[in-house]
Design a protein around this motif. Sequence first.
Motif, PDB file in Angstrom:
ATOM      1  N   GLU A  69      34.646  28.920  52.071  1.00  0.00           N
ATOM      2  CA  GLU A  69      35.253  30.141  52.510  1.00  0.00           C
ATOM      3  C   GLU A  69      35.565  31.049  51.337  1.00  0.00           C
ATOM      4  N   SER A  70      35.504  32.370  51.581  1.00  0.00           N
ATOM      5  CA  SER A  70      35.849  33.302  50.512  1.00  0.00           C
ATOM      6  C   SER A  70      37.352  33.244  50.282  1.00  0.00           C
ATOM      7  N   PRO A  71      37.793  33.552  49.064  1.00  0.00           N
ATOM      8  CA  PRO A  71      39.239  33.547  48.819  1.00  0.00           C
ATOM      9  C   PRO A  71      39.933  34.605  49.671  1.00  0.00           C
ATOM     10  N   THR A  72      41.164  34.344  50.011  1.00  0.00           N
ATOM     11  CA  THR A  72      41.928  35.312  50.803  1.00  0.00           C
ATOM     12  C   THR A  72      42.148  36.591  50.004  1.00  0.00           C
ATOM     13  N   ASN A  73      41.880  37.726  50.630  1.00  0.00           N
ATOM     14  CA  ASN A  73      42.164  39.010  49.980  1.00  0.00           C
ATOM     15  C   ASN A  73      42.910  39.914  50.957  1.00  0.00           C
ATOM     16  N   ILE A  74      43.191  41.110  50.486  1.00  0.00           N
ATOM     17  CA  ILE A  74      44.071  42.012  51.227  1.00  0.00           C
ATOM     18  C   ILE A  74      43.523  42.358  52.619  1.00  0.00           C
ATOM     19  N   SER A  75      42.193  42.322  52.750  1.00  0.00           N
ATOM     20  CA  SER A  75      41.608  42.708  54.037  1.00  0.00           C
ATOM     21  C   SER A  75      41.833  41.638  55.114  1.00  0.00           C
ATOM     22  N   HIS A  76      42.302  40.467  54.695  1.00  0.00           N
ATOM     23  CA  HIS A  76      42.538  39.397  55.660  1.00  0.00           C
ATOM     24  C   HIS A  76      43.929  39.459  56.286  1.00  0.00           C
ATOM     25  N   LEU A  77      44.729  40.435  55.825  1.00  0.00           N
ATOM     26  CA  LEU A  77      46.089  40.584  56.359  1.00  0.00           C
ATOM     27  C   LEU A  77      46.118  41.767  57.321  1.00  0.00           C
TER      28      LEU A  77
ATOM     29  N   VAL B 211      40.495  38.767  60.196  1.00  0.00           N
ATOM     30  CA  VAL B 211      41.929  38.646  59.937  1.00  0.00           C
ATOM     31  C   VAL B 211      42.326  37.161  59.893  1.00  0.00           C
ATOM     32  N   ARG B 212      43.112  36.829  58.888  1.00  0.00           N
ATOM     33  CA  ARG B 212      43.584  35.450  58.763  1.00  0.00           C
ATOM     34  C   ARG B 212      45.084  35.350  59.018  1.00  0.00           C
ATOM     35  N   TRP B 213      45.792  36.458  58.724  1.00  0.00           N
ATOM     36  CA  TRP B 213      47.249  36.431  58.827  1.00  0.00           C
ATOM     37  C   TRP B 213      47.743  37.712  59.476  1.00  0.00           C
TER      38      TRP B 213
HETATM   39  C1  NAG Z   1      37.552  40.180  51.128  1.00  0.00           C
HETATM   40  O1  NAG Z   1      36.767  39.083  51.526  1.00  0.00           O
HETATM   41  C2  NAG Z   1      35.733  39.414  52.444  1.00  0.00           C
HETATM   42  C3  NAG Z   1      35.074  38.117  52.853  1.00  0.00           C
HETATM   43  O2  NAG Z   1      35.943  37.396  53.684  1.00  0.00           O
HETATM   44  C4  NAG Z   1      34.745  40.362  51.787  1.00  0.00           C
HETATM   45  O3  NAG Z   1      33.737  40.719  52.699  1.00  0.00           O
HETATM   46  C5  NAG Z   1      35.487  41.604  51.338  1.00  0.00           C
HETATM   47  O4  NAG Z   1      34.627  42.439  50.611  1.00  0.00           O
HETATM   48  C6  NAG Z   1      36.684  41.248  50.472  1.00  0.00           C
HETATM   49  N1  NAG Z   1      37.474  42.450  50.289  1.00  0.00           N
HETATM   50  C7  NAG Z   1      38.087  42.754  49.149  1.00  0.00           C
HETATM   51  C8  NAG Z   1      38.915  43.978  49.154  1.00  0.00           C
HETATM   52  O5  NAG Z   1      37.972  42.050  48.163  1.00  0.00           O
END
Ligand code: NAG
Length: 451
Positions: free
Chosen positions: A36-44, A133-135
């Motif tokens: 899985e990709s690391p959690t980032n701001i777009s997951h909130l 969205v994760r959270w």
């Molecule tokens: C956050 O992670 C997603 C993958 O889950 C990726 O597509 C996206 O570009 C990333 N966004 C940022 C702001 O890093």
Amino acid sequence: MVLYLASIFLFKNLICCPPEGILILPEAANSSRNNESPTNISHLLFGLIGSEKAWHHRKAYTESWWRPGVTRGFIYLDVAPTGDLLPWSPSSPPYRVSDDINQMVQETKHVAPISARIVHGIKEVFRERHEGVRWVVMGDEDSVFFVENMVDVLAQYDHTKYYYLGGQSEFVMSHYWFSFNQAFGGAGFILSYPLAEALSNDMDSCLRRYAHIKFSDHITMLCIADLGVNFSPLKGIHQIDLHGDLSGFLSSHPKFPLLSLHHLDTVEPIFPAMDRFQSAKHLVRSAGHDQSRMLQQTICYHRQSNWSVSVSWGYSVHIYEKIHPRSYLQMPIETFQPWAGGQPLPHYMFNTRPPSKDPCEAPHVFFLKTVNRSAEDGVVMTYLRSSERGLLACLSSGNHSAAYVSKIEVYSPLTKRLEMDKCECCDVIHSDGEEGLKVKYRKCLLSEVIA
Ligand SMILES: *[C@@H]1O[C@H](CO)[C@@H](O)[C@H](O)[C@H]1NC(C)=O
Ligand SMILES: *[C@@H]1O[C@H](CO)[C@@H](O)[C@H](O)[C@H]1NC(C)=O
Ligand SMILES: *[C@@H]1O[C@H](CO)[C@@H](O)[C@H](O)[C@H]1NC(C)=O
Ligand SMILES: *[C@@H]1O[C@H](CO)[C@@H](O)[C@H](O)[C@H]1NC(C)=O
Ligand SMILES: *[C@@H]1O[C@H](CO)[C@@H](O)[C@H](O)[C@H]1NC(C)=O
């Protein structure tokens, strides 16, 4: 015996916390999440609940931390915006008008229609587009969120599991009145995706079951408990159920990333000579240079003068004319008042030190003025004295007054702190009689004792 066991369970429940600081949970880190990709701001996904009336002035708090096009979420208003709110500010989160749940409220004779609207907001935000969205983060519009820290903390939890994270109240009696096992909602509470989904699906039944409960965050907790999930407190989420001058509280923050500050609209401005909005902005601006160190307390000593210097990064510096150990300085000075008067002791969920007129106990207080950064010096902050201390020097430690110090420069690394298993250390650079004093951050030496 039964009582004893019960008390152990109860106590364990109260103090059982997720890990302190940024520590990888071995299990969580390696379970189903390897690809899985690391959690980032777009997951909130944020759901902020407010009222049209209050949004006119409170939007300034939200706009101080909201990043248009980057943070995802909505502000929910009770009625459509009017007057100077239109056209809608592009610096604000997009708005939604809350669902009309009047029929249900009347049918169930809900004791608090506004609370029902707030709880229902969880379902409303969840039904928005939420791919990835994760959270789900719910909060009030008079809170400031430190989103980068939130991402770093949440990245350590498995979002595919059930989590109900948030902050407790600072005020002991609030827990007694509502619950020791709930997140206090204004400061923000965080639901993992599966929990947000389960709660949304159960929402109508939840509001019916608890139509007799007055407060939204209490109702939320009860419904989540009925889903089989319980609360895990995070020490960086601050409800600020306190009044008055917060400086003592904010100068001894727990060793955990700062995640949110609520009630900035009801306490005194946190920086002297600024209003509430300016203060919030000033704090968020310094956080822009390094959220990971925000409000983290770092302590070092000037042995020639027997001074202790305690830095709350991005906020304040205290100089004491005596060597005080970290174990002592990490207790906040009680500059603030309890949320409600006339209540029994103890008032707070943490230990405090009383404000003192003893020159060995009372600090010289400096507040953040400027922040700058450069490749050579790292992050450089200046802190200026807020007012004269108005006391003679501490005699027992050698009569070394710090009254002439007027400006402090604090140097910290450009790199963020990835782990908080231990605090950082620093050196004080100062010559007798100089108005300026420098504090340079460094790693602690192996088994260095801060005392
Ligand atoms: C956050 O992670 C997603 C993958 O889950 C990726 O597509 C996206 O570009 C990333 N966004 C940022 C702001 O890093
Ligand atoms: C954790 O995951 C990494 C990368 O997939 C792997 O190399 C490592 O062996 C795993 N550790 C454990 C304890 O399973
Ligand atoms: C910040 O640094 C820049 C470039 O190093 C400099 O021009 C500016 O004057 C500095 N600002 C303050 C407030 O020190
Ligand atoms: C520091 O304080 C101690 C007593 O607490 C005293 O014995 C010592 O002489 C002081 N050092 C200086 C440099 O004043
Ligand atoms: C402490 O220092 C001040 C200023 O140097 C001096 O006036 C005062 O007499 C000293 N007090 C004692 C008790 O030595």
